[in-house]
Design a protein around this motif. Structure first.
Motif, PDB file in Angstrom:
ATOM      1  N   VAL A  43       4.910   2.018   2.084  1.00 21.56           N
ATOM      2  CA  VAL A  43       5.764   2.917   1.300  1.00 21.56           C
ATOM      3  C   VAL A  43       5.079   3.356  -0.001  1.00 21.56           C
ATOM      4  N   PRO A  44       4.569   2.450  -0.830  1.00 19.66           N
ATOM      5  CA  PRO A  44       3.861   2.934  -2.028  1.00 19.66           C
ATOM      6  C   PRO A  44       2.600   3.728  -1.699  1.00 19.66           C
ATOM      7  N   ALA A  45       1.899   3.369  -0.624  1.00 21.54           N
ATOM      8  CA  ALA A  45       0.685   4.098  -0.261  1.00 21.54           C
ATOM      9  C   ALA A  45       1.011   5.537   0.132  1.00 21.54           C
ATOM     10  N   VAL A  46       2.078   5.746   0.891  1.00 27.04           N
ATOM     11  CA  VAL A  46       2.498   7.092   1.270  1.00 27.04           C
ATOM     12  C   VAL A  46       2.928   7.866   0.032  1.00 27.04           C
ATOM     13  N   SER A  47       3.682   7.226  -0.851  1.00 26.45           N
ATOM     14  CA  SER A  47       4.111   7.872  -2.088  1.00 26.45           C
ATOM     15  C   SER A  47       2.912   8.232  -2.950  1.00 26.45           C
ATOM     16  N   LEU A  48       1.952   7.352  -3.027  1.00 20.87           N
ATOM     17  CA  LEU A  48       0.741   7.606  -3.810  1.00 20.87           C
ATOM     18  C   LEU A  48      -0.046   8.782  -3.236  1.00 20.87           C
TER      19      LEU A  48
END
Length: 107
Positions: free
Chosen positions: A20-25
């Protein structure tokens, strides 16, 4: 709960915490990379500059709009509130360190 199910759940939770944070990043623009460092103190300097109808540039203090907007520097809310506070402005520009980050028209 058996050991295999517990292991799968743990791997699933860890995968979500990474994905989730990787996709958001990967899908957001700077400075919206808060997905990784949302609670970390940052040395990034955000500045706001307003432009009046006669082309004059005025430095703006985000503290004028009150908390929490004076400390949140992603999204359009802080520039919108600065526009509302200064009706003489035609736009508010947000700078991320020395880089132009966004321009919010007023009106």
């Amino acid at each position: 709960m058996n050991r295999a199910l517990a292991s799968r759940l743990l791997v699933g939770v860890l995968a979500l915490e990474i994905v989730v944070p990787a996709v958001s990043l990967a899908t957001t623009s700077t400075p919206r990379h808060y997905a990784w460092s949302m609670f970390v103190e940052s040395s990034t300097d955000y500045r706001y500059v307003g432009e009046t109808t006669d082309g004059t540039h005025v430095d703006l203090d985000p503290g004028e709009v009150g908390r929490p907007w004076s400390g949140i520097h992603y999204g359009p809310q802080t520039p919108e509130r600065l526009c509302a506070r200064h009706p003489e402005l035609t736009s508010v520009t947000r700078f991320y360190d020395t880089d132009l980050e966004s321009v919010q028209p007023c009106g």
